[in-house]
Design a protein around this motif. Structure first.
Motif, PDB file in Angstrom:
ATOM      1  N   ALA A  52      -3.401  29.949  20.571  1.00 21.75           N
ATOM      2  CA  ALA A  52      -3.063  31.164  19.833  1.00 21.75           C
ATOM      3  C   ALA A  52      -3.975  31.351  18.629  1.00 21.75           C
ATOM      4  N   THR A  53      -4.425  30.245  18.043  1.00 25.19           N
ATOM      5  CA  THR A  53      -5.317  30.303  16.886  1.00 25.19           C
ATOM      6  C   THR A  53      -6.731  30.718  17.278  1.00 25.19           C
ATOM      7  N   VAL A  54      -7.294  30.076  18.303  1.00 29.22           N
ATOM      8  CA  VAL A  54      -8.696  30.337  18.643  1.00 29.22           C
ATOM      9  C   VAL A  54      -8.894  31.696  19.300  1.00 29.22           C
ATOM     10  N   LYS A  55      -7.823  32.322  19.815  1.00 25.06           N
ATOM     11  CA  LYS A  55      -7.949  33.652  20.408  1.00 25.06           C
ATOM     12  C   LYS A  55      -8.462  34.681  19.401  1.00 25.06           C
ATOM     13  N   ALA A  56      -8.331  34.366  18.118  1.00 23.44           N
ATOM     14  CA  ALA A  56      -8.714  35.320  17.075  1.00 23.44           C
ATOM     15  C   ALA A  56     -10.196  35.654  17.094  1.00 23.44           C
TER      16      ALA A  56
ATOM     17  N   ALA B  86      -6.690  31.221  26.833  1.00 26.62           N
ATOM     18  CA  ALA B  86      -7.269  31.195  25.490  1.00 26.62           C
ATOM     19  C   ALA B  86      -8.711  31.671  25.480  1.00 26.62           C
ATOM     20  N   LEU B  87      -9.452  31.368  26.541  1.00 29.75           N
ATOM     21  CA  LEU B  87     -10.889  31.653  26.551  1.00 29.75           C
ATOM     22  C   LEU B  87     -11.253  32.909  27.342  1.00 29.75           C
ATOM     23  N   ALA B  88     -10.258  33.596  27.889  1.00 30.44           N
ATOM     24  CA  ALA B  88     -10.535  34.841  28.601  1.00 30.44           C
ATOM     25  C   ALA B  88     -11.138  35.855  27.631  1.00 30.44           C
ATOM     26  N   GLY B  89     -12.240  36.476  28.043  1.00 26.97           N
ATOM     27  CA  GLY B  89     -12.911  37.440  27.183  1.00 26.97           C
ATOM     28  C   GLY B  89     -13.857  36.830  26.175  1.00 26.97           C
ATOM     29  N   CYS B  90     -14.016  35.503  26.214  1.00 29.62           N
ATOM     30  CA  CYS B  90     -14.955  34.815  25.312  1.00 29.62           C
ATOM     31  C   CYS B  90     -16.268  34.523  26.041  1.00 29.62           C
ATOM     32  N   ASP B  91     -17.246  34.088  25.287  1.00 29.82           N
ATOM     33  CA  ASP B  91     -18.533  33.728  25.885  1.00 29.82           C
ATOM     34  C   ASP B  91     -18.586  32.270  26.314  1.00 29.82           C
TER      35      ASP B  91
ATOM     36  N   GLY C 135     -14.141  29.766  17.105  1.00 23.13           N
ATOM     37  CA  GLY C 135     -12.786  29.431  16.688  1.00 23.13           C
ATOM     38  C   GLY C 135     -12.494  28.014  17.140  1.00 23.13           C
ATOM     39  N   TYR C 136     -11.977  27.183  16.232  1.00 21.43           N
ATOM     40  CA  TYR C 136     -11.750  25.786  16.594  1.00 21.43           C
ATOM     41  C   TYR C 136     -10.425  25.308  16.004  1.00 21.43           C
ATOM     42  N   ALA C 137      -9.611  24.696  16.845  1.00 25.18           N
ATOM     43  CA  ALA C 137      -8.348  24.122  16.415  1.00 25.18           C
ATOM     44  C   ALA C 137      -8.217  22.736  17.030  1.00 25.18           C
TER      45      ALA C 137
ATOM     46  N   GLY D  98      -9.452  18.932  20.737  1.00 27.67           N
ATOM     47  CA  GLY D  98     -10.061  20.049  20.039  1.00 27.67           C
ATOM     48  C   GLY D  98     -10.246  21.181  21.031  1.00 27.67           C
ATOM     49  N   LEU D  99      -9.812  22.382  20.679  1.00 24.89           N
ATOM     50  CA  LEU D  99      -9.950  23.548  21.555  1.00 24.89           C
ATOM     51  C   LEU D  99     -10.886  24.529  20.864  1.00 24.89           C
ATOM     52  N   ARG D 100     -11.939  24.926  21.568  1.00 22.01           N
ATOM     53  CA  ARG D 100     -12.960  25.808  20.993  1.00 22.01           C
ATOM     54  C   ARG D 100     -13.105  27.073  21.813  1.00 22.01           C
ATOM     55  N   ALA D 101     -13.189  28.192  21.115  1.00 21.11           N
ATOM     56  CA  ALA D 101     -13.505  29.487  21.739  1.00 21.11           C
ATOM     57  C   ALA D 101     -14.711  30.064  21.023  1.00 21.11           C
TER      58      ALA D 101
END
Length: 477
Positions: free
Chosen positions: A94-98, A29-34, A77-79, A67-70
């Motif tokens: 799948a939601t936070v990948k956006a 989910a967090l690959a490619g995020c900061d 993105g937070y779900a 809570g999952l945050r990207a």
């Protein structure tokens, strides 16, 4: 059992989730995020209210969720969900990948670990039988009525909570924390047959119930509530106008928290919406004024072993001898401002994203005695306790209501006054501090800080302070 073993039992063994599978979901989910993390929470809380001679309310609540945050750039993105399962976390992923930018962001390094333990991990709720908690509140009611015949009503409350959190980042790095929290409150109404007034007192901290059920603890709380009520019964209308104001030690630090502390949080300064924006390294207060935020004080209500992003809390100097030297930072704002996180990323629960918040915020003491400070005032106000207030972060303007205050005349305390409000500007007030007491005191452990709809436990404190000139709104005509 260590905090990590306990949280792994709660969130994996008990729910049937596979830790390695959850780690893979988070990493993908967090690959490619900061930045980002999975925040798992299990919490129990209870409260008891004894009012007007009987138990009026008793409640118990258990909650759990994640809570999952990207984070990519400034975008989050937070779900979140109450369901603890691999399937629910995968749907959230799948939601936070956006929020991915597609530029292959470099994930920030995880927080440095900590071996610090600031409070017990014992669950306070089952350690004391239900009957003993209710009996203590009933004893407080009886003690108050016997001690003061003017009492018309007594309200006593006791609350406790136990929160377990497990924070996972990509690569499987994780931190855990077990957080107890207890609070005892009492308020009384007194009457002399003509008028009625109130008084209240509370105490608390990250402890179990034992300390607060001691007779000497709750009697002291009741005594203080009665003292305040009787003082208010003798109060006269407060005059208004510009005058010197002396703030008492301890809880009056709530003015510092609201009027100054929030303005030093990283998000407001990054967005340049704070009255303190772009003032780093510049004088923002009188010489001698040093303001600290410290989340590492053992057992304090605002303390945390790690914040809600997994960063160890710290002792952060915000203003040093009148010069602005620091901000309170979570990971997102620290990264964007090219500063270090200070362990101030906090959230109300798994259903909320973290943001920079205060822990225990206070001003260091000086070299003047309380008597010396009051003695320097020819005519002014001595404010000891505060109720509600309002602050505009952008301008720094504030309005606070004093629940206990006295007039100062010719260097001596005069009659107590009611209806006094303090009106001013936070940054401006700091420049008008002319005397700082040697009696630094932290509040008794009752603070809750609100921001963007989230409430978190906090602490405040200060020594006795003299402000040379402040607008006092009064009720005298």
């Amino acid at each position: 059992m260590t905090d990590m073993k306990l949280t792994e039992a709660l969130f994996f063994a008990k729910t049937g989730m596979n830790k390695n599978a959850v780690d893979r979901i988070v990493g993908d989910a967090l690959a490619g995020c900061d930045d980002g993390e999975l925040f798992l929470e299990y919490a129990q809380s209870e409260s008891f209210l004894f009012d007007d001679g009987r138990i009026k309310n008793a409640s118990f609540d258990t909650s759990q969720g994640f809570g999952l945050r990207a984070v990519s750039g400034e975008t989050t993105g937070y779900a979140h969900s109450t369901t603890l399962s691999e399937q629910a976390i995968a749907r959230a992923a799948a939601t936070v990948k956006a929020v991915r930018t597609g530029s292959g962001g470099t994930l920030a390094e995880p927080p440095q670990g900590t071996n610090q333990q600031l409070y017990t991990d014992a669950n306070p709720l089952p350690l004391v039988p239900f009957d003993m908690k209710v009996e203590t509140l009933a004893a407080m009611d009886a003690y108050a009525r016997k001690k003061e015949p003017k009492i018309k009503q007594v309200s006593a409350s006791l609350s406790g909570s136990w929160q377990a959190v497990h924070i996972t980042r990509p690569g499987g790095s994780a931190v855990a924390d077990i957080r107890p929290l207890v609070r005892l409150n009492v308020s009384v109404v007194v009457s002399d047959g003509v008028r009625m007034e109130t008084g209240s007192f509370g105490t608390g901290g990250r402890l179990t119930y034992g300390e607060f059920l001691k007779t000497e603890t709750w009697q002291k709380a009741v005594d203080e509530a009665i003292r305040q009520a009787l003082v208010n019964l003798e109060s006269v209308d407060a005059p208004g106008g510009e005058m010197p104001v002396v703030l008492g030690p301890g809880w009056p630090g709530i003015l510092l928290h609201e009027a100054v502390g929030h303005g030093l949080e990283g998000d407001f300064n990054r967005k340049q919406t704070s009255a303190f924006s772009n003032l780093m390294g510049k004088r923002v207060a009188a010489k001698g004024v040093t303001v600290i935020d410290d989340g590492t004080i053992a057992d304090r209500r605002g303390s945390l072993t790690v914040d809600d992003e997994g960063t160890p809390t710290s002792r952060t100097t915000l203003i040093e001898d009148g010069i602005l030297v620091g901000y309170l930072q979570d990971r997102l704002n620290a990264r964007l401002m090219k500063m270090r996180p200070t362990g101030n990323g906090r959230r109300q629960s798994y259903g909320h994203h973290p943001m920079p918040r205060m822990t225990n915020t206070f001003m260091l003491g000086g070299d003047k005695s309380r008597e010396e400070i009051i003695g320097s005032v020819k005519k002014g106000l001595y404010a000891v306790n505060f109720g509600g207030g309002q602050v505009d972060i952008t301008s720094g303007k504030f309005v606070f209501s004093a629940t206990e205050a006295y007039m100062i005349e010719n260097g001596k305390l005069g009659r107590p006054v009611k209806g006094a409000t303090l009106i001013g500007n936070g940054p401006d007030v700091l420049t008008k501090v002319s005397m700082i007491g040697n009696d630094l005191t932290l509040d008794p452990g009752v603070g809750t800080c609100g921001k963007d709809g989230q409430g978190v436990p906090c602490g405040v404190g200060q020594p006795t302070l003299k402000i040379e000139s402040l607008t006092v709104g009064g009720t005298a005509v």
